[in-house]
Design a protein around this motif. Structure first.
Motif, PDB file in Angstrom:
ATOM      1  N   THR A  45       0.965  -0.755  -0.392  1.00  0.00           N
ATOM      2  CA  THR A  45       0.097   0.166   0.123  1.00  0.00           C
ATOM      3  C   THR A  45       0.953   1.281  -0.410  1.00  0.00           C
ATOM      4  OG1 THR A  45      -0.415  -0.556   2.135  1.00  0.00           O
ATOM      5  CG2 THR A  45      -2.371  -0.441   1.005  1.00  0.00           C
ATOM      6  N   LEU A  46       1.767   0.801   0.365  1.00  0.00           N
ATOM      7  CA  LEU A  46       2.526   1.814   0.745  1.00  0.00           C
ATOM      8  C   LEU A  46       3.165   2.602  -0.705  1.00  0.00           C
ATOM      9  CD1 LEU A  46       4.738   1.923   3.548  1.00  0.00           C
ATOM     10  CD2 LEU A  46       3.403   2.946   3.570  1.00  0.00           C
ATOM     11  N   PRO A  47       3.841   3.834  -1.212  1.00  0.00           N
ATOM     12  CA  PRO A  47       4.148   4.054  -2.866  1.00  0.00           C
ATOM     13  C   PRO A  47       5.504   4.027  -2.811  1.00  0.00           C
ATOM     14  CG  PRO A  47       4.298   6.227  -0.734  1.00  0.00           C
ATOM     15  CD  PRO A  47       2.890   4.951  -0.155  1.00  0.00           C
ATOM     16  N   LEU A  48       6.089   4.097  -4.092  1.00  0.00           N
ATOM     17  CA  LEU A  48       7.636   3.331  -4.284  1.00  0.00           C
ATOM     18  C   LEU A  48       8.696   4.078  -3.424  1.00  0.00           C
ATOM     19  CD1 LEU A  48       8.071   3.183  -7.730  1.00  0.00           C
ATOM     20  CD2 LEU A  48       7.926   1.437  -6.318  1.00  0.00           C
ATOM     21  N   PRO A  49      10.069   3.826  -2.980  1.00  0.00           N
ATOM     22  CA  PRO A  49      11.080   5.041  -2.203  1.00  0.00           C
ATOM     23  C   PRO A  49      11.050   6.030  -3.076  1.00  0.00           C
ATOM     24  CG  PRO A  49      11.234   2.676  -1.618  1.00  0.00           C
ATOM     25  CD  PRO A  49      10.521   2.442  -2.560  1.00  0.00           C
ATOM     26  N   GLU A  50      11.355   7.044  -2.507  1.00  0.00           N
ATOM     27  CA  GLU A  50      11.724   8.749  -3.240  1.00  0.00           C
ATOM     28  C   GLU A  50      12.236   7.867  -4.171  1.00  0.00           C
ATOM     29  OE1 GLU A  50      12.729  13.259  -1.882  1.00  0.00           O
ATOM     30  OE2 GLU A  50      11.023  11.602  -0.565  1.00  0.00           O
ATOM     31  N   ALA A  51      13.634   7.635  -3.882  1.00  0.00           N
ATOM     32  CA  ALA A  51      14.745   7.716  -4.750  1.00  0.00           C
ATOM     33  C   ALA A  51      14.498   6.779  -5.464  1.00  0.00           C
ATOM     34  CB  ALA A  51      16.192   6.597  -3.521  1.00  0.00           C
TER      35      ALA A  51
END
Length: 411
Positions: A45-51
């Motif tokens: 459910t969490l978005p892709l890591p910012e990096a």
């Protein structure tokens, strides 16, 4: 007249998660006001890591310029990603893996399904029970099983994963050719200690068998003493293929990227007893039947191994494991026996009832979706699986609903 592959007719029902979706949709149509919390399928459910997002954008921009545009990529994947995997996932843990032994793909599901292409149609298969359905169904489709009787297919060696063996079945007394192992296990959440994996490596070496080891959830292991790869076991390079995925580790379920490790020492026999390289066979299969993973996606995956990416991935994993802790404690507080949720994002719960009936009861009385254990095999009956992949507020609300509905349950 074209004739069908009649082995498909042996399949007992629709794919497990399709059946769950069908039942949930039927309930929603009848109760459009229901606020359903889905804790069945293991989708993040969490978005892709910012990096990863930043690397993704930069790679897309590269594709917009003639001087940096990429066409067809290497069959095994770009060297920058394979080298990052070899260093970040293996050498950093004292395991030597050559980047040339790594094959980038679109998912561990498809790789575990497709790898059986390399084995003879009469290969004897051993599969854990309960099991991720793809391992079994693809071998049914390939014709390696007999008919389905009393909850199992003839011709398959089943390895029951039950509380009595701590969901860690020992090698069979008889000889098999291919063994599917998954740890941390889906669906039971069990984890494999070093001496347990050593038993299987020794068995495979003794019988010239191949272990297909699904390590898609290795990043969720919290105990530093537990092995994260089967290649931490001496001798495993000669008998084991390992599958891993960025889907749960870094949230790539909608982006699609994974990899398979096939050591060059790993060999398989032909009908005359001559050995052949599994690495070469898999390369031939993939270069013929697989189009590869896009350049931007591979750049995004490589960003997982940057210091920033590693910190962000660890934070996401910690979030899901806290979800698992919250929900596991709620279940044990209600008197249910649980496995998993400590080194795995899945919680395997013994209900002592028909698993599809429990699924329906939970859906109707709490509007919470689980996965019925029977969908994973005969030994899964009497259990259900919950996934920690959800938002915190949903997990807490689902725990509250279960406490309301099942307060006083005992096992």
């Amino acid at each position: 007249m074209a004739r069908m592959n009649e082995h498909f007719l042996k399949l007992t029902s629709s794919y497990l998660f399709s059946e769950i979706a069908k039942r949930v949709n039927t309930y929603k149509e009848a109760h459009p006001e229901a606020d359903i919390i889905k804790m069945g399928i293991g989708d993040v459910t969490l978005p892709l890591p910012e990096a990863c997002i930043r690397a993704f954008h930069e790679a897309v921009d590269e594709m917009a310029r003639a001087e940096s545009f990429k066409g067809y990529g290497p069959e095994q994947g770009y060297a920058f990603l394979r080298e990052a995997i070899a260093e970040g996932d293996y050498r950093s843990r004292g395991v030597e893996i050559d980047p040339e032994e790594i094959f980038i793909s679109d998912g561990a599901k498809s790789d575990t399904a497709n790898f059986q292409d390399l084995f003879s149609s009469d290969a004897k298969i051993a599969i854990q029970d309960p099991v991720y359905p793809v391992y079994l169904d693809t071998n049914v489709m390939a014709g390696r099983t007999g008919s389905h009787r009393d909850g199992r297919y003839e011709g398959v060696i089943y390895l029951p994963c039950v509380p009595e063996n701590r969901f860690l079945p020992e090698p069979p007394d008889e000889e098999v050719d291919v063994v599917y192992l998954c740890y941390p296990n889906n669906p039971t959440g069990a984890v494999a200690p070093r001496d347990y994996l050593a038993l299987w490596v020794e068995y495979a070496r003794r019988h010239d068998a191949i272990i297909l080891f699904d390590g898609a959830y290795e990043a969720f292991i919290q105990d530093p003493d537990l092995p994260r790869s089967i290649y931490e076991i001496p001798g495993a390079r000669e008998v084991a293929v390992e599958f891993r995925s960025f889907s749960k580790t870094a949230g790539f379920t909608g982006t699609r990227c994974a990899y398979t490790v096939v050591p060059k020492e790993c060999r398989v026999k032909d009908s005359e007893g001559r050995f052949h390289s599994l690495h070469d066979l898999w390369f031939r299969r993939q270069s013929t039947k697989f189009n590869g993973v896009s350049y931007p996606v591979q750049r995004a995956a490589a960003a997982v191994y940057t210091p920033e990416g590693q910190a962000q991935v660890r934070a996401n994993i910690a979030y899901y494991m806290e979800n698992a802790r919250i929900f596991r404690e709620a279940l044990t507080g209600l008197g249910y026996a649980c496995t998993g949720g400590e080194d795995s994002p899945y919680i395997w719960v013994e209900t002592g009832t028909d698993s599809w009936e429990f699924f329906q009861l939970l859906l109707e009385r709490a509007q919470v979706v689980c996965t019925p254990g029977a969908g994973f095999g005969k030994s899964g009956e009497g259990f259900v699986r919950f996934s920690a992949f959800n938002f915190r507020e949903n997990v807490e609300e689902a725990a509250r609903r279960l406490s309301t509905v099942f307060s006083g349950a005992t096992q």
